[in-house]
Design an enzyme around this catalytic site. Sequence first.
Site, PDB file in Angstrom:
ATOM      1  N   SER A 239      -2.577   0.330  -2.517  1.00  0.00           N
ATOM      2  CA  SER A 239      -3.079  -1.028  -2.767  1.00  0.00           C
ATOM      3  C   SER A 239      -4.569  -1.043  -2.450  1.00  0.00           C
ATOM      4  O   SER A 239      -5.047  -0.239  -1.636  1.00  0.00           O
ATOM      5  CB  SER A 239      -2.367  -2.019  -1.850  1.00  0.00           C
ATOM      6  OG  SER A 239      -3.007  -3.274  -1.902  1.00  0.00           O
TER       7      SER A 239
ATOM      8  N   TYR B 112       0.539  -4.688   6.483  1.00  0.00           N
ATOM      9  CA  TYR B 112       0.528  -4.226   5.084  1.00  0.00           C
ATOM     10  C   TYR B 112      -0.734  -3.413   4.819  1.00  0.00           C
ATOM     11  O   TYR B 112      -0.680  -2.320   4.249  1.00  0.00           O
ATOM     12  CB  TYR B 112       0.606  -5.427   4.142  1.00  0.00           C
ATOM     13  CG  TYR B 112       0.655  -5.047   2.672  1.00  0.00           C
ATOM     14  CD1 TYR B 112       1.846  -4.631   2.081  1.00  0.00           C
ATOM     15  CD2 TYR B 112      -0.489  -5.096   1.874  1.00  0.00           C
ATOM     16  CE1 TYR B 112       1.893  -4.277   0.733  1.00  0.00           C
ATOM     17  CE2 TYR B 112      -0.455  -4.749   0.536  1.00  0.00           C
ATOM     18  CZ  TYR B 112       0.748  -4.341  -0.030  1.00  0.00           C
ATOM     19  OH  TYR B 112       0.784  -3.989  -1.367  1.00  0.00           O
TER      20      TYR B 112
ATOM     21  N   LYS C  86      -0.916   0.622   3.741  1.00  0.00           N
ATOM     22  CA  LYS C  86      -1.479   1.147   2.495  1.00  0.00           C
ATOM     23  C   LYS C  86      -2.657   2.085   2.760  1.00  0.00           C
ATOM     24  O   LYS C  86      -2.865   3.042   2.011  1.00  0.00           O
ATOM     25  CB  LYS C  86      -1.877  -0.013   1.567  1.00  0.00           C
ATOM     26  CG  LYS C  86      -0.663  -0.827   1.081  1.00  0.00           C
ATOM     27  CD  LYS C  86       0.331   0.032   0.291  1.00  0.00           C
ATOM     28  CE  LYS C  86       1.447  -0.785  -0.331  1.00  0.00           C
ATOM     29  NZ  LYS C  86       2.385  -0.001  -1.140  1.00  0.00           N
TER      30      LYS C  86
ATOM     31  N   THR D  34       3.456 -10.353  -9.837  1.00  0.00           N
ATOM     32  CA  THR D  34       4.842  -9.868  -9.779  1.00  0.00           C
ATOM     33  C   THR D  34       5.655 -10.739  -8.824  1.00  0.00           C
ATOM     34  O   THR D  34       5.098 -11.567  -8.101  1.00  0.00           O
ATOM     35  CB  THR D  34       4.911  -8.409  -9.263  1.00  0.00           C
ATOM     36  OG1 THR D  34       4.534  -8.411  -7.878  1.00  0.00           O
ATOM     37  CG2 THR D  34       3.995  -7.493 -10.038  1.00  0.00           C
TER      38      THR D  34
END
Length: 365
Positions: free
Chosen positions: A256, A271, A275, A306
Amino acid sequence: MASVIRTTRMATHFVAVPRASLLRHAAPSVAHRVALSMSARRFKSEVIKETEVPVSVYTPDSKGAASGNSDHFSIPVKSGSRAPEPIAEEEETITPLEEKVYKQMPPTMQKMSVFGKVIIVTGGARGLGNHMAQACAEAGAKAIVIFDANQDLGDEAAAELHQKSGLPVSFFKVDVRDGNAINAAVQNVVDLYGAPDVLVNSAGIADSNIKAETYDPAMFRRLIDINLTGSFLMSQAVGRAMMAAGKPGSIILVASMSGTIVNYPQEQSCYNASKAGVIQFGKSLAAEWAKHSIRVNCISPGYMDTALNKVPALDAQKKIWKSLTPQDRLGAQDDLNGLCVFLASDSSKFMTGSNVIIDGGYTLY
Ligand SMILES: NC(=O)c1ccc[n+]([C@@H]2O[C@H](COP(=O)([O-])OP(=O)(O)OC[C@H]3O[C@@H](n4cnc5c(N)ncnc54)[C@H](O)[C@@H]3O)[C@@H](O)[C@H]2O)c1
């Protein structure tokens, strides 16, 4: 400073300009003024408004073969503005690359395909992974294998991809945290189709809007386990299968942009850290496994439209993400497809250890 009279705007910064220099630029000489106004008049009268555009086309089929295979014609120019043609809705079909078409393709295009390759896509039940799996099916894959923790979605996705493409497609209900299940599933893939040529590791989760000071350590560990340890376990199992078969391979880890920037405004330290770990893990593997002809690259998407982001709590923040993206939109679910096929294909065979950011320009600012 006495000589500074005002600020003038340069790009986004305000720069102090001395009075003398400002006056020099603000007041041109009489001769200069005349020259400026004359050239302005000349440009005004020279505004080009062609009624037709001459075109020369050079092709082997052109009629004027004697004069260098060229066709000459003009396109009429319509005055006034025309409403843009409505863009036709693209129908979702999957047309796999047939062998006879592949054989007719020039070498560069053949290399850009994944013809004959066995491709495992984790997180392929939905979202970005699902679309990359479809793209690989279109680009010539021999078989597609979906690994996902979601039984229903995974089954449905595999059945649909097989039905639409006619290709062999398998679904393995595998959690990327479960090393033993992964090893058994990869061995089964080898038995079914031969050693995998490509791994696309797209399985991942996100936790957003959690302050570091209140982050539950169990949640933190869970996310790292799925996003980072999962990337390791999948790469290890697939890498071993490639090595055992003496096959060159391509591993694509979906990281990401959060691995290199800190997102705004949501707080999501875990997160981002996961990544960053995926990117550095990918680079380390690339260096270690180059001797086995296994390439490892990362795709680092920006904000994508998404299900991962279709959470009511993120609605307001999405507006901010969009406004900070030069292309003024979130990425579509199929916006990684071309890059995925390229990294899986032999046209990227000198590329390893790269982290490709694909974000509509978000990280430019
Ligand atoms: N959507 C974005 O804005 C965005 C941006 C940057 C990176 N990414 C990354 O792209 C990847 C795909 O994201 P997406 O938006 O398609 O998400 P998604 O939630 O739509 O799809 C993720 C898929 O992974 C599967 N999965 C989750 N945990 C799993 C596990 N433990 N084992 C096996 N499968 C598991 C899910 O069942 C799902 O099918 C993720 O790694 C995500 O971090 C997404």
